[in-house]
Design an enzyme around this catalytic site. Sequence first.
Site: not given
Length: 1184
Positions: A413, A511, A553, A575, A606, A687-688, A804, A828
């Site tokens: 994960d 953010e 977004f 942005k 990032r 899951g991201d 998964k 998860n």
Amino acid sequence: RTCFLFRNRVRRLLCAGEENCVDTRTVYIGHKQPPPGTEAFIQQRFPDNRIVSSKYTFWNFIPKNMFEQFRRVANFYFLIIFLVQLIIDTPTSPITSGLPLFFVIIVTAIKQGYEDWLRHKADNSVNKCPVHVVEHGKVVRKQSRKLRVGDVVFVEEDEVFPCDLILLSSSRDDGTCYVTTASLDGESSHKTYHAVQDTKAYKTEEEVNCIHATIDCEQPQPDLYKSVRINLDLNTMFALCRSLASQNLLLRGATLKNTQYIYGVAIYTGMETKMALNYQSKSQKRSAVEKSMNAYLVVYLCILISKAIINTAMKYVWQADPNRDEPFYNGKTETERQRHLIRAFTDFLAFMVLFNYIIPVSMYVTVEMQKFLGSYFIMWDDEMFDEELRERAVVNTSDLNEELGQVEYVFTDKTGTLTENNMEFIECCVDGNVYVPHVICNGQVMPGASGIDMIDTSPGPDAREREELFFRALCLCHTVQVKEEETVDGIKHGIHQGKSSSFYISSSPDEVALVEGMKRLGFTYLRLKDGHMEILNREDEIERFELLEVLTFDSVRRRMSVIVRSTGELYLFCKGADSSIFPRVISGKVEQVKARVERNAVEGLRTLCVAYRPLSTEQYEQVCHLLTRAKLEFQDQDKLVAEAYDLIERDLILLGATAVEDRLQEKAADTIESLHKAGMKVWVLTGDKMETAAATCYASKLFRRSTQILELTTKRTEEQSLHDVLFELSRTVLRHYGAMPRDTSSGLSGEYTDYGLIIDGATLSAVMRPSQEDSNSGNYKEIFLEICRNCSAVLCCRMAPLQKAQIVKMIKASKEHPITLAIGDGANDVSMILEAHVGIGIMGKEGRQAVRNSDYAIPKFKHLKKMLLVHGHYYYIRISELVQYFFYKNVCFIFPQFLYQFFCGFSQQPLYDTAYLTLYNISFTSLPILLYSLMEQHINMEILKKEPSLYRDIAKNSLLTWPIFIYWTVLGVYDAIVMFFGAYFLFDNTTFTSNGQMFGNWTFGTLVFTVLVFTVTFKLALDTHYWTWINHFVIWGSLVFFVVFSLLWGGIIWPFLNYQRMYYVFMQMLSSGPAWLSIILLITASLLPDVVKKVFWRSLWPTTTEQIQGHLSEFTPLAVLHPPPKVDSHQRGSENQRKALNPRRSETPNSKVMFTRWQRKPDYCTFSPLQWSPYNGAGTETSV
């Protein structure tokens, strides 16, 4: 009643033709059923809210556990032998087979029962936790397991939802609530959920209790991301059927945040919740070593049956001669002589019992004890103790210790496993000038920067204006919310008071990091109040901006925007990802910013780009018109909104870029690099979002700078068909490597292009589901597997928990059948942990579900390195020697018995005494190999950690292959022949004792047995590399025990024995000089070939492990193995500066440092460029 019937008819008309009207469930809120006499009311039955992760119950434990244990070939075989010994007359006692068998069964049952009791205990703690339910207008408290579908549940802030709920109302006026779903999909950010529009005004339990409504929803399904279709029918005077979606559904396991309370109605409970449906069923895991043991057992069973058949046939050949038939005093009747088949079968069974010791039942006892006791070495390991958590490693299942040394695929994960689940602002770039917070803090230069020369080159007015516009843009362009009420010493403080007690929350952790970064640079976002966003600037002045529009977004646009008004001027701040911002920019220092963005991306940070656009009043009105028209459309609304956003977000002016780091766990990158060197392939299943996960993969060195990324995502399959994309990727990777899978380390050599694959959940579903329409599509799964085999790393994002598990299952079922390991920290991850051969839970921030369902649990990801490379290596080496040694010593033990039958007329006469038969495996030879299997260290553990490639020497079950098994078996047969015929030829001339007596058959058997015990013990001593006083005590002590036992057994007349055939036999044998000479010669002759073979083999074809064993002693200083590189004083100083200025990044650019006093007028100081890291990128860099 008439109104109710009318409403039902209207509802059916409104829902006609919809999918959810088929196979749905009807839920009555608060269990308020329709009036009597209404049409077709049938009360549906739903499960309670009980969660079950255990395997056994009190009633089925004994039959179920016995069934599972007797599925093992060895256990079933010994049960049959035990029954045979009870039924017919056999040469040996039933105790010799029954006692070890029942000991194994009882020990295993106790161990497995205890492990399942722990699962019951964990389930009860969840099922009995208190929840609050609205009943008759009051909130009552009950246990979680007593919740029913239709109950109205009251949940307070920071509580976990006990089941799947439809949100009816919340403490917020707009009916929203904020939720974290970290335990479900790994995302720790705050997500916004909405109450039903018609019930959000109900704020008290009395008002909620008055709701009369019916919910029609789909039957439970495991997909977390699939939109749920729900209809809510409000039983008012006017028929009202409202369609709900996933944003109204709160899932079990999620946590309520930044909302005082909510009311929700339970629609899925217990094992029907999405979290429970994503659990994988608990199954018995078996290691590769155990499978090898069973295969060897079948071979030895065939050898046993062959021996019994040969001896039975030879017995009747022997008795075919009338002179060799039964003697007159044991004569058979004519009827008995005619029953040849029954006699033959009885003789066959008797020979089976006589030779059954070739199947080592005690091996299973020793293996169980070795696994159970060996697991404590993991739990006692101080290097795997975490000071922060105060936790040690935990072993939930000891059956898989040796599997830790055979792992080929690691599935991990991301959030909370590889990362600390904590975003941190690193730097921002404005027009090419770089700002790094806290290089100087409160006017004090950090220690590593003390040698930097100070110069005065403050930016000009234009640069300062652009800089402040950039900071304001980041303070405004977000969806962050401020939690202002935080109690400190009994007093509530707010962020506008300059206190740090308040904090930010958002649906995006990036953010929060950006807003906190701006706060450190002098611009503090305060709050959104009455439609105005408030900012505290460097002069401690509050600036107010009216928020007009938020362009949210989405993953397709990959950007977000806000439109604000300040002092009559209108601005659009935007942005987003560089790929979505740069094409829309018409001015700004694009090249400088682009160079900085690319540099940060290479470092795994990032990045986001920031731009703005001044708007006139006419332009804003046009924007409002476009957005209003798009939002009023019911058909293709999403498409029209996207088109409106596209028209608005144009002609931008570039301001700069930001860099944020999702901080990796300590030594996570080093651990992944070591796993790669050890020959393991690492897959990240998360899951991201794709962008977030990809950045983490770069930071953790899963993807390297040279890695060429291949995308198999929804965005790409929308442009091309899945068939075309798969075949294109397949051609790309096979063009370099051909049809052969590349070695996992080849990416390190630089000779090949290093490929990394990124796939998302939706595309994976299409790959796993072969196309039925297109017969030419082929097997997508096989093509996908071929691509994955040729990639050094794979990233799977937007994965549902069950997906998964499907990934792990697919790799397990591939043609190589590799050993898999899954590691995660949240609920998860439970499915993949249960599916993998080895499941490891991390004691993270997302609860203990993963830990409870795992085979092993560790505090941090970095501990996986020692778990596999050291403990796994040792466990496999030890147990493989244990298995081979047990088969070897039993061949040595029983093959002389087989040869002896040729010299005793096949009469089933035992060669050894009953006491020796019983105690050989239990007492004389079991303790030394048990201790060896617990303590052997063939290589120092520090070397194993520093040289991960040694793990490859034991890969693919290399120490339990058929050639090695045959070698041990042949060695056992050779030793048995030497022992038997050596003693036989020495007895050929009638050996006499000192008093003139001749040796008899029991003395012959005792001589063979003595040579046997000493030979197999010395063999183990020769294989031992790690000697301690315990080894010496046990090995030599077991030989002393054998001698003492034999002296006592034959030297005393035991009253409980009917006959004592061993009386004085052992002492009589030792009183003979030839017997002593025979023992020494036979032991030497037995061991010599194995020693000679090892010497030649290691000289000609040594493995890496054997080379290290040959060149290093146990006391070799590790510094000699890895001498540190020479570093001069200038380099050392530069290194200190690098670490001080930026401790987490591999390089620090040529920097100038700036400090601003936030309470006074800005005061700029800059430093001359550092000499240790030349940078040819964009423009001047300024660090704050």
